[in-house]
Write an enzyme that holds these catalytic residues in place. Structure first.
Site, PDB file in Angstrom:
ATOM      1  N   LYS A 148       0.844  -1.201   0.000  1.00 34.85           N
ATOM      2  CA  LYS A 148       0.000   0.000   0.000  1.00 34.85           C
ATOM      3  C   LYS A 148       0.880   1.252   0.000  1.00 34.85           C
ATOM      4  O   LYS A 148       1.459   1.617   1.018  1.00 34.85           O
ATOM      5  CB  LYS A 148      -0.903   0.016   1.242  1.00 34.85           C
ATOM      6  CG  LYS A 148      -1.860   1.180   1.224  1.00 34.85           C
ATOM      7  CD  LYS A 148      -1.991   1.824   2.593  1.00 34.85           C
ATOM      8  CE  LYS A 148      -2.677   3.158   2.512  1.00 34.85           C
ATOM      9  NZ  LYS A 148      -1.839   4.216   1.911  1.00 34.85           N
ATOM     10  N   GLU A 191       9.826   2.616  10.641  1.00 34.22           N
ATOM     11  CA  GLU A 191      10.705   3.783  10.494  1.00 34.22           C
ATOM     12  C   GLU A 191       9.826   5.007  10.590  1.00 34.22           C
ATOM     13  O   GLU A 191       8.934   5.199   9.758  1.00 34.22           O
ATOM     14  CB  GLU A 191      11.430   3.754   9.143  1.00 34.22           C
ATOM     15  CG  GLU A 191      12.504   2.691   9.045  1.00 34.22           C
ATOM     16  CD  GLU A 191      13.622   2.830  10.071  1.00 34.22           C
ATOM     17  OE1 GLU A 191      13.785   3.922  10.660  1.00 34.22           O
ATOM     18  OE2 GLU A 191      14.311   1.827  10.295  1.00 34.22           O
ATOM     19  N   CYS A 204      12.941  12.083   6.672  1.00 34.57           N
ATOM     20  CA  CYS A 204      13.027  11.783   8.101  1.00 34.57           C
ATOM     21  C   CYS A 204      14.468  11.916   8.574  1.00 34.57           C
ATOM     22  O   CYS A 204      14.722  12.007   9.769  1.00 34.57           O
ATOM     23  CB  CYS A 204      12.451  10.413   8.430  1.00 34.57           C
ATOM     24  SG  CYS A 204      13.221   9.093   7.532  1.00 34.57           S
ATOM     25  N   GLU A 252       8.775  16.950  15.061  1.00 36.69           N
ATOM     26  CA  GLU A 252       9.166  16.870  13.653  1.00 36.69           C
ATOM     27  C   GLU A 252       8.222  17.732  12.826  1.00 36.69           C
ATOM     28  O   GLU A 252       7.006  17.567  12.874  1.00 36.69           O
ATOM     29  CB  GLU A 252       9.097  15.423  13.169  1.00 36.69           C
ATOM     30  CG  GLU A 252       9.601  15.281  11.748  1.00 36.69           C
ATOM     31  CD  GLU A 252       9.650  13.838  11.272  1.00 36.69           C
ATOM     32  OE1 GLU A 252       8.644  13.135  11.436  1.00 36.69           O
ATOM     33  OE2 GLU A 252      10.691  13.432  10.734  1.00 36.69           O
TER      34      GLU A 252
HETATM   35  C1  UN1 Z   1      17.918   9.457   2.885  1.00 33.95           C
HETATM   36  O1  UN1 Z   1      18.067  10.420   3.614  1.00 33.95           O
HETATM   37  O2  UN1 Z   1      18.680   9.216   1.950  1.00 33.95           O
HETATM   38  O3  UN1 Z   1      11.559   8.740   4.996  1.00 33.95           O
HETATM   39  C2  UN1 Z   1      16.825   8.477   3.059  1.00 33.95           C
HETATM   40  C3  UN1 Z   1      12.743   9.099   5.018  1.00 33.95           C
HETATM   41  C4  UN1 Z   1      13.782   8.036   5.190  1.00 33.95           C
HETATM   42  C5  UN1 Z   1      14.672   7.903   4.041  1.00 33.95           C
HETATM   43  C6  UN1 Z   1      15.784   8.882   4.023  1.00 33.95           C
HETATM   44  N1  UN1 Z   1      13.154   6.785   5.488  1.00 33.95           N
HETATM   45  O4  UN1 Z   1      13.031  10.256   4.868  1.00 33.95           O
END
Ligand code: UN1
Length: 477
Positions: free
Chosen positions: A171, A246, A280, A379
């Protein structure tokens, strides 16, 4: 307009569709994409379950060939897929092509890993008994991906899932279904048996929720917000389901007096503002020691003046638009919060208009921020960063670690002593010395600590930890 449909049990299906809108030009509809129902989701889960026994026993050469073909096709179409990505998500064309190349490399990497599956044979502590330790596929994996990396994150979850013999219900984020549809189409044509990879685009409240409620998903790998991640976790405990989450970040970038100023400014500007700050791994806390503080702020402000915010496909654009109206409101709300909390607006903060109607926001830099302000703790996920002034390295490290998150942590310094100490003591899954906090390699582990991540690492050979289950077999010789 044709509808890009869902793939369920090897059939393209779905008449309900939603518009995929270009955030650089909201008049442009990138395409119409299916919006799946709960029944579609249940059918997809049933199809993945039915396909699992055969796929879990498929030969490693078959998996290698399919993953390699997908990697090759993505690379051959990098300009076209990169443009699609830039249109649906809003990151600049060079960033989007770079991300597409990364997706291709991930498929190539796991095509290779499929050929390197191995176990261990060890002696038993009892005589005349042998012990074999092997990895088996987990089962049906639910994959839920965010909007900010529309091709790389789907690639780094789908490629290992297939490599290790799992079947999938996928999804993607509702805002960016285009690249996900393209990857699924590529893998489907590359020869995946029916039902091995099912795509259900649609709403989190319908498709996502049906996935969470299913007892048939052996694992869910999720990248997205902290709130949704917690819901994935709670529902998964009930179903004894393995999870890999994550979530957010509030990544620090420490700048010490002895830093090379241009290295520090490049790393900080990239970390905070490239990809419109929508990573992130972005840095939104620039923790700067007294001796370099004023020079750093002056140089950052000069740098920000040179960054063009404009249409993602336009040559010379450094920062594309914010992804949608909702995220833009979050960003501007936080800018107001920062001002009210007493941080000083040193640059940006304003919406800008361009030739096309889009969600354009200036890169925004606060100074005189403290680590206790909401803009330093929560964030934001936009092009907004704050400078926090500290006395020395010790205070910088303490402030860097004083956060509910722990994904990535950066330092700009020419001191071996401080770099070494920081690498050892930063409470984060990834540490960057004289480099941006974002922008990671595809073949080494990715993930964080504390509120940022839950479960085992993604990417590289560490991905096997999540996508397989270990079996220990004893045999009397
Ligand atoms: C990166 O900084 O190269 O959602 C990857 C995000 C992370 C991936 C970052 N899971 O921003």
């Amino acid at each position: 307009m044709t509808i890009y449909q869902n793939l369920i049990a090897g059939e393209w299906t779905g008449a309900e569709a939603v518009e995929n809108i270009n955030p650089s030009d909201t008049k442009e509809v990138v395409g119409l994409y299916a919006s799946g129902s709960a029944a579609d989701t249940r059918n997809a889960i049933a199809a993945a379950k039915a396909a699992f026994p055969a796929w879990s026993r498929s030969g490693i050469w078959e998996r290698h060939v399919i993953l390699k073909k997908a990697g090759d096709e993505i690379m051959a179409r990098k300009d076209e897929l990169g443009a699609l990505l830039a249109r649906e998500e809003g990151k600049t064309l060079p960033e989007a092509i770079g991300e597409t190349i990364r997706a291709s490399q991930i498929f190539e990497f796991f095509a290779g890993e499929a050929l390197r599956l191995a176990g261990e044979v060890v002696p038993s502590v009892r005589p005349n008994i042998g012990v074999e330790i092997t990895r088996e596929p987990l089962g049906v994996i639910g994959i839920i991906t965010p909007w900010n990396f529309p091709i790389a994150i789907p690639a780094w979850k789908i490629a290992p899932a297939l490599c290790y013999g799992n079947t999938i219900v996928f999804k993607p984020a509702e805002l960016v279904p285009g690249c996900s549809w393209a990857i699924v189409d590529i893998l489907n044509r590359a020869g995946l048996p029916k039902g091995v990879l099912n795509l259900v685009m649609g709403k989190g409240s319908i498709v996502g929720q049906t996935m969470l409620d299913s007892p048939d998903l052996a694992g869910i790998t999720f990248t997205g917000s902290v709130g949704t991640g917690k819901r994935v976790a709670v529902s998964s405990i009930e179903h004894n389901r393995k999870i890999q989450l994550e979530m957010g970040g509030k990544n620090p970038m420490v700048v010490l007096d002895d830093a090379d100023l241009s290295v520090a400014v490049e790393a900080a500007a990239n970390s905070a503002f490239f990809s419109t700050g929508q990573r992130c791994t972005a840095s939104s806390r620039l923790i700067v020691t007294e001796g370099i503080h004023d020079r750093f702020v002056a140089a950052m402000t000069e740098k920000l003046k040179t960054l063009n915010v404009d249409h993602a496909l336009k040559t010379g654009t450094h920062i594309g638009p914010v992804v949608d109206e909702r995220q833009l409101k979050t960003d501007t709300d936080y800018i107001e919060i920062g001002k009210k909390e007493g941080a000083k607006l040193a640059f940006g903060g304003e919406l800008i208009s361009r030739d096309t109607p889009g969600f354009y926001l200036q890169p925004t830099l606060f100074t005189e921020a403290t680590n206790q302000m909401r803009i330093s703790r929560e964030e934001i996920f936009g092009p907004v960063a704050s400078v926090i002034r500290v006395k020395d390295y010790e205070e910088a490290l303490a402030v860097a670690n004083d956060t509910p998150f722990g994904l990535s942590s950066g330092i700009a310094t020419t001191s071996l002593k401080h770099a070494t100490h920081f690498k050892r003591n930063a409470e984060a899954g990834m540490v960057m010395v004289n480099l941006p906090t974002a922008g990671v390699d595809f073949h080494v582990p990715f993930g964080g600590r504390k509120g940022s991540s839950y479960g085992s690492r993604e990417q590289g050979k560490y991905a096997a930890e999540f996508f397989t289950t270990v079996k220990t077999a004893y045999t009397l010789a």
